[in-house]
Write an enzyme that holds these catalytic residues in place. Structure first.
Site, PDB file in Angstrom:
ATOM      1  N   ASP A 146       2.332  -8.946  11.633  1.00 13.21           N
ATOM      2  CA  ASP A 146       1.279  -7.983  11.971  1.00 13.21           C
ATOM      3  C   ASP A 146       0.963  -7.068  10.788  1.00 13.21           C
ATOM      4  O   ASP A 146       1.820  -6.833   9.933  1.00 13.21           O
ATOM      5  CB  ASP A 146       1.747  -7.148  13.177  1.00 13.21           C
ATOM      6  CG  ASP A 146       0.589  -6.448  13.866  1.00 13.21           C
ATOM      7  OD1 ASP A 146      -0.579  -6.830  13.637  1.00 13.21           O
ATOM      8  OD2 ASP A 146       0.853  -5.506  14.631  1.00 13.21           O
ATOM      9  N   HIS A 163      -5.929 -10.847   5.611  1.00 16.31           N
ATOM     10  CA  HIS A 163      -5.494 -12.138   6.165  1.00 16.31           C
ATOM     11  C   HIS A 163      -5.164 -13.120   5.042  1.00 16.31           C
ATOM     12  O   HIS A 163      -4.214 -13.884   5.129  1.00 16.31           O
ATOM     13  CB  HIS A 163      -6.571 -12.718   7.082  1.00 16.31           C
ATOM     14  CG  HIS A 163      -6.770 -11.912   8.337  1.00 16.31           C
ATOM     15  ND1 HIS A 163      -5.715 -11.470   9.101  1.00 16.31           N
ATOM     16  CD2 HIS A 163      -7.896 -11.465   8.963  1.00 16.31           C
ATOM     17  CE1 HIS A 163      -6.185 -10.785  10.145  1.00 16.31           C
ATOM     18  NE2 HIS A 163      -7.507 -10.763  10.079  1.00 16.31           N
ATOM     19  N   LEU A 209      14.290 -27.180   7.491  1.00 18.90           N
ATOM     20  CA  LEU A 209      13.729 -26.133   8.357  1.00 18.90           C
ATOM     21  C   LEU A 209      12.606 -26.670   9.255  1.00 18.90           C
ATOM     22  O   LEU A 209      11.768 -27.457   8.816  1.00 18.90           O
ATOM     23  CB  LEU A 209      13.141 -25.038   7.446  1.00 18.90           C
ATOM     24  CG  LEU A 209      12.425 -23.891   8.158  1.00 18.90           C
ATOM     25  CD1 LEU A 209      13.433 -22.928   8.794  1.00 18.90           C
ATOM     26  CD2 LEU A 209      11.538 -23.110   7.174  1.00 18.90           C
TER      27      LEU A 209
END
Ligand code: IPE
Ligand code: IPE
Ligand code: MG
Length: 232
Positions: free
Chosen positions: A16, A33, A127
């Site tokens: 965020d 962004h 991962l």
């Protein structure tokens, strides 16, 4: 593969603060962004280096459709760009891409690139990078309940619910990180984070560099997880 002792197996992050990061610099939200998308690579690489099993990133929520059309379409273009640009990196680092959320409602171009990248990385053993896209936890639970009632088992247990969530193949998160200081979950993994440790930092997501991630790992290591029991 399993995480190193003391490290979480699964870290989930609410990324965020892109908008506030841009605003603080006098830039348009989109610049935030863009900067945020760049930071994803650094954190994903760090998680892979540490040998974590799963990194779930909240990239677009079920509620984010309420944003202006222009911002949504920019976010979707960034997603497409990320999927294309990162494929090489994912393959080199043995990272397997997965996604959770109502994916079929994503714009067709983004969805097709997502499916392609998932397909291309499916044999990787390191991962698991799990992207939450058009994700909402209540919607996930609702979808699970619908699946269960469509073919009800003899007995409904916790495992029945867990086994019908989008995350059914993943361990529950051990650590939830939220950047930018908000003290809320914003409809993220409500069932799965029942016993996760929570780490909230004031840093905006585009400033959440590797050193910040390592700091969160250190804090996690010092936490005492009791799961309702008394200290041994
Ligand atoms: C997070 O940053 C990115 C998404 C939700 C897609 P925000 O865009 O929410 O940034 P703030 O919270 O407005 O600063
Ligand atoms: C949560 O952030 C969703 C993502 C990070 C993708 P928001 O910025 O959408 O959450 P609220 O609106 O502050 O709760
Ligand atoms: Mg926000």
């Amino acid at each position: 593969m399993s995480s190193k002792p003391g490290f979480p197996r699964h870290v989930a992050i609410i990324m965020d603060g892109n908008g506030r990061w841009a605003q603080a610099k006098g830039l348009p939200r989109f610049a935030g962004h863009q900067a945020g998308a760049k930071m994803v690579r650094e954190i994903v690489e760090c998680a892979a280096e540490l040998g974590l099993e799963v990194l779930t990133l909240y990239a677009f929520s079920h509620e984010n459709w309420k944003r202006p059309k222009k911002e949504i379409s920019l976010l979707m273009s960034l997603l497409e760009y990320f999927l294309e640009a990162e494929l090489k990196n994912l393959l080199e680092n043995d990272i397997r891409l997965q996604a959770i959320g109502r994916l079929e409602a994503l714009p067709p171009k983004a969805l097709s690139k997502l499916r392609k990248t998932i397909q291309a990385t499916r044999h990787n053993k390191g991962l698991v990078l799990n992207l939450a896209l058009n994700y909402g936890s209540r919607q996930e639970i609702l979808d699970a309940v619908k699946r269960i009632v469509a073919d009800p088992p003899h007995e409904i247990t916790e495992a029945t619910i867990s086994g019908n969530l989008y995350t059914r193949e993943l361990p529950d998160p051990d650590l939830l990180i939220r950047t930018s200081g908000e003290m809320r979950l914003s409809n993220f993994l409500l069932w799965q984070i029942s016993y996760a440790e929570i780490y909230i930092t004031e840093k905006f997501w585009p400033d959440f560099k590797k050193a910040e991630f390592l700091k969160a790992m250190d804090v996690y290591k010092k936490r005492e997880r009791r799961f309702g029991a008394v200290k041994a």
